[in-house]
Design an enzyme around this catalytic site. Structure first.
Site, PDB file in Angstrom:
ATOM      1  N   GLY A 146      15.880  23.923  60.244  1.00  0.00           N
ATOM      2  CA  GLY A 146      16.086  22.969  61.619  1.00  0.00           C
ATOM      3  C   GLY A 146      17.284  21.943  61.053  1.00  0.00           C
ATOM      4  CD  GLN A 164      18.266  16.738  58.153  1.00  0.00           C
ATOM      5  OE1 GLN A 164      17.579  17.406  58.730  1.00  0.00           O
ATOM      6  NE2 GLN A 164      17.378  17.424  56.752  1.00  0.00           N
ATOM      7  CB  CYS A 197      12.530  17.336  54.977  1.00  0.00           C
ATOM      8  SG  CYS A 197      14.480  16.769  56.003  1.00  0.00           S
ATOM      9  CG  LEU A 198      17.123  21.705  54.858  1.00  0.00           C
ATOM     10  CD1 LEU A 198      18.907  21.927  55.748  1.00  0.00           C
ATOM     11  CD2 LEU A 198      16.872  23.168  53.131  1.00  0.00           C
ATOM     12  CG  HIS A 205      11.302  17.599  60.391  1.00  0.00           C
ATOM     13  ND1 HIS A 205      10.493  17.895  58.981  1.00  0.00           N
ATOM     14  CD2 HIS A 205      12.441  17.682  60.201  1.00  0.00           C
ATOM     15  CE1 HIS A 205      11.282  18.009  58.019  1.00  0.00           C
ATOM     16  NE2 HIS A 205      12.523  17.429  58.480  1.00  0.00           N
ATOM     17  CD  GLU A 206      15.091  18.839  61.904  1.00  0.00           C
ATOM     18  OE1 GLU A 206      16.737  18.305  61.702  1.00  0.00           O
ATOM     19  OE2 GLU A 206      14.678  19.747  61.124  1.00  0.00           O
ATOM     20  CG  HIS A 222      16.132  13.940  59.958  1.00  0.00           C
ATOM     21  ND1 HIS A 222      15.784  13.382  59.332  1.00  0.00           N
ATOM     22  CD2 HIS A 222      15.560  15.502  60.462  1.00  0.00           C
ATOM     23  CE1 HIS A 222      16.014  14.244  58.327  1.00  0.00           C
ATOM     24  NE2 HIS A 222      15.276  15.502  58.432  1.00  0.00           N
TER      25      HIS A 222
HETATM   26 NI    NI Z   1      14.480  16.910  57.569  1.00  0.00          NI
END
Ligand code: NI
Length: 156
Positions: free
Chosen positions: A46, A51, A88-89, A130-131, A134
């Protein structure tokens, strides 16, 4: 196609609240495709617009089984609970166990601008939560049940 730069933990933009998308136009659709390409290249499940440095309420998810683009998503219902490994990226090298709802129902705009409801369970529900966090400036470790130690990460 363009690969965008992924903002890393420590950059204050990740703590800011994203703003609603007002217009779905070609520029946005190109941006969404760039987000998907960036997520795929980074090997993520995701990615939220913040991000890649844009404070807009849009996110992409691809679990390998299901692909979703959510625009201005709103949580309608959530239920049950699951504890699972999460990363998480934007937070390379950090892994934790989080507690998330097992089921969610969200309202979202499609890329055609249609308002629809999406129901998700299990891994996909976790990814959506999760997304969506953000979009509020939250990161997964903020209320993780616990973070993994370096030794545990090496043994993953
Ligand atoms: Ni993330």
């Amino acid at each position: 196609m363009a690969i965008l730069n992924i903002v890393k933990d420590g950059d204050e933009i990740l703590r800011k609240k994203s703003k609603d998308i007002e217009k779905i136009d070609d520029k946005l659709l190109t941006f969404i495709q760039d987000m998907k390409d960036t997520m795929e290249k980074a090997g993520g499940v995701g990615l939220a617009a913040v991000q890649v440095g844009k404070l807009r309420r849009v996110l992409v998810i691809n679990t390998g089984e299901e692909e979703l683009t959510l625009i201005n998503p709103k949580m309608l219902k959530s239920g049950g609970s699951q504890e699972d490994l999460e990363g998480c990226l934007s937070c390379p090298g950090q892994w934790g166990i989080t507690r998330r709802p097992m089921k969610v129902e969200v309202e979202t705009l499609t890329t055609e601008g249609k308002k629809v409801k999406v129901k998700a369970e299990g891994f996909l529900a976790k990814a959506i939560c999760h997304e969506m966090d953000h979009l509020e400036g939250k990161l997964f470790y903020d209320d993780a049940v616990r973070m993994l130690t370096q030794e545990e990460i090496e043994n993953l």
